[in-house]
Design a protein around this motif. Structure first.
Motif, mmCIF file in Angstrom:
data_model
loop_
_atom_site.group_PDB
_atom_site.id
_atom_site.type_symbol
_atom_site.label_atom_id
_atom_site.label_comp_id
_atom_site.label_asym_id
_atom_site.label_seq_id
_atom_site.Cartn_x
_atom_site.Cartn_y
_atom_site.Cartn_z
ATOM 1 N N SER A 3 -31.867 -50.336 -5.332
ATOM 2 C CA SER A 3 -33.032 -49.655 -4.690
ATOM 3 C C SER A 3 -32.633 -49.112 -4.275
ATOM 4 O O SER A 3 -31.695 -49.012 -3.300
ATOM 5 C CB SER A 3 -33.556 -50.873 -3.570
ATOM 6 N N PRO A 4 -33.172 -47.309 -3.917
ATOM 7 C CA PRO A 4 -32.465 -46.051 -3.568
ATOM 8 C C PRO A 4 -32.941 -46.241 -1.631
ATOM 9 O O PRO A 4 -31.517 -45.707 -1.698
ATOM 10 C CB PRO A 4 -34.065 -45.459 -3.530
ATOM 11 N N ARG A 5 -33.525 -47.407 -1.500
ATOM 12 C CA ARG A 5 -33.862 -47.269 0.025
ATOM 13 C C ARG A 5 -32.051 -48.420 0.659
ATOM 14 O O ARG A 5 -32.211 -48.462 2.084
ATOM 15 C CB ARG A 5 -34.849 -48.078 0.883
ATOM 16 N N SER A 6 -31.442 -49.614 -0.328
ATOM 17 C CA SER A 6 -31.065 -50.572 0.402
ATOM 18 C C SER A 6 -29.444 -49.793 0.962
ATOM 19 O O SER A 6 -28.564 -48.520 0.066
ATOM 20 C CB SER A 6 -30.985 -51.820 -0.646
ATOM 21 N N PRO A 7 -29.187 -50.803 1.759
ATOM 22 C CA PRO A 7 -27.653 -50.421 2.035
ATOM 23 C C PRO A 7 -26.838 -50.891 1.609
ATOM 24 O O PRO A 7 -25.292 -50.591 1.526
ATOM 25 C CB PRO A 7 -27.551 -50.790 3.483
ATOM 26 N N LEU A 8 -27.674 -51.707 0.262
ATOM 27 C CA LEU A 8 -26.286 -52.167 -0.384
ATOM 28 C C LEU A 8 -26.377 -51.621 -2.188
ATOM 29 O O LEU A 8 -25.576 -52.302 -2.960
ATOM 30 C CB LEU A 8 -26.414 -53.828 -0.988
ATOM 31 N N ARG A 9 -26.322 -50.214 -2.237
ATOM 32 C CA ARG A 9 -26.651 -49.586 -2.990
ATOM 33 C C ARG A 9 -25.555 -49.148 -3.337
ATOM 34 O O ARG A 9 -24.655 -48.951 -3.058
ATOM 35 C CB ARG A 9 -27.726 -49.189 -3.726
ATOM 36 N N THR A 10 -25.019 -48.797 -5.104
ATOM 37 C CA THR A 10 -23.890 -48.650 -5.257
ATOM 38 C C THR A 10 -23.193 -47.643 -5.041
ATOM 39 O O THR A 10 -24.263 -46.389 -5.299
ATOM 40 C CB THR A 10 -23.963 -49.228 -7.239
ATOM 41 N N GLY A 11 -22.408 -47.226 -4.871
ATOM 42 C CA GLY A 11 -21.719 -46.430 -3.876
ATOM 43 C C GLY A 11 -21.921 -45.673 -2.483
ATOM 44 O O GLY A 11 -21.481 -44.809 -2.214
ATOM 45 N N GLU A 12 -23.044 -46.812 -1.559
ATOM 46 C CA GLU A 12 -22.863 -46.471 -0.442
ATOM 47 C C GLU A 12 -21.702 -47.510 0.361
ATOM 48 O O GLU A 12 -21.102 -48.167 -0.439
ATOM 49 C CB GLU A 12 -23.813 -46.438 -0.112
ATOM 50 N N GLU A 13 -21.635 -47.188 1.541
ATOM 51 C CA GLU A 13 -20.599 -47.566 2.060
ATOM 52 C C GLU A 13 -21.145 -48.999 2.070
ATOM 53 O O GLU A 13 -19.739 -50.042 2.184
ATOM 54 C CB GLU A 13 -20.311 -47.002 3.422
ATOM 55 N N GLY A 14 -21.674 -49.102 2.352
ATOM 56 C CA GLY A 14 -22.963 -50.597 2.778
ATOM 57 C C GLY A 14 -22.250 -51.514 2.021
ATOM 58 O O GLY A 14 -22.079 -52.868 1.172
ATOM 59 N N ASN A 15 -22.585 -51.247 0.156
ATOM 60 C CA ASN A 15 -21.914 -51.617 -1.145
ATOM 61 C C ASN A 15 -20.613 -52.782 -0.724
ATOM 62 O O ASN A 15 -20.986 -53.559 -1.631
ATOM 63 C CB ASN A 15 -22.094 -50.589 -2.400
ATOM 64 N N GLY A 16 -19.443 -52.287 -0.085
ATOM 65 C CA GLY A 16 -18.145 -52.394 0.391
ATOM 66 C C GLY A 16 -18.398 -54.204 0.744
ATOM 67 O O GLY A 16 -18.966 -54.478 1.412
ATOM 68 N N PHE A 17 -17.722 -55.080 0.598
ATOM 69 C CA PHE A 17 -17.577 -56.253 1.453
ATOM 70 C C PHE A 17 -16.682 -55.748 2.354
ATOM 71 O O PHE A 17 -16.082 -54.752 2.996
ATOM 72 C CB PHE A 17 -16.332 -56.919 0.715
#
Length: 198
Positions: free
Chosen positions: A59-73
């Motif tokens: 999802s382009p809005r999700s903080p969990l999207r690949t490449g974003e800081e929020g994707n990390g553990f």
């Protein structure tokens, strides 16, 4: 409760993006992170397998999207990765169930002879519940560590809104009452996983 020597702990989506309260809204269970850490520590020190699952949102809005800081553990999870005496696996997924990720979780577990799963992580009523349900359907004995999960308030059809705590209770009742999993507390699991003395 008896925990097998090779029971696998599934740590579901404990990612930095879930800290973005402005996106997700109010959450429940502030003790969840400490309980997740305690389970990882207990499993690693006992040489049991741990599976770290990461949600790579499309999802382009999700903080969990690949490449974003929020994707990390989250930091406490990342610093524990690779520290256990037992087997470890990283599964990435873009849907709710860890069994539809890569690599093949079910194949890895069966090859290792694993029959018991412990599910912890985020969100209680989403990816954690879906993974627990599917684990039960696939024939695993599943323990759901309710106090090592959390979720957020949610609005559904007809304007119905349930609080995070109401959703967590609904998950617990559905999983336990429906026979998908046994709902337990972290302290029970840690005690059952502790090595016998004497």
């Amino acid at each position: 409760m008896e925990i097998n020597e090779n029971a696998a702990l599934l740590v579901i989506d404990v990612q930095r993006g879930f800290e973005e309260e402005g996106f997700w809204g109010p959450r429940n269970n502030p003790e969840a992170d400490a309980n997740i850490a305690a389970l990882i520590d207990a499993w690693q020190s006992g040489g049991r397998p741990v599976v770290f699952v990461r949600h790579d949102s499309t999802s382009p809005r999700s903080p969990l999207r690949t490449g974003e800081e929020g994707n990390g553990f989250k930091e406490y999870v990342e610093e524990r990765r690779g520290k256990g005496a037992g087997a470890e696996l990283l599964v990435t997924k873009s849907v709710n169930s860890a069994f539809y990720g890569s690599p093949d979780l079910d194949g890895w577990l069966r090859e290792a002879g694993v029959g018991q799963l412990v599910v912890a992580g985020i969100q209680t009523n989403m990816c954690a519940e879906t993974t627990a349900r599917m684990g039960g359907n696939l024939g695993y004995e599943v323990f759901f560590a309710l106090d090592a999960t959390y979720t957020f308030d949610l609005t559904g059809p007809y304007g119905w809104t349930l609080s995070a705590e109401e959703l967590a209770r609904a998950t617990a009742v559905t999983l336990h009452g429906g026979g998908f999993a046994t709902v337990v507390r972290t302290r029970e699991l840690v005690a059952a996983a502790a090595p016998a003395v004497g």
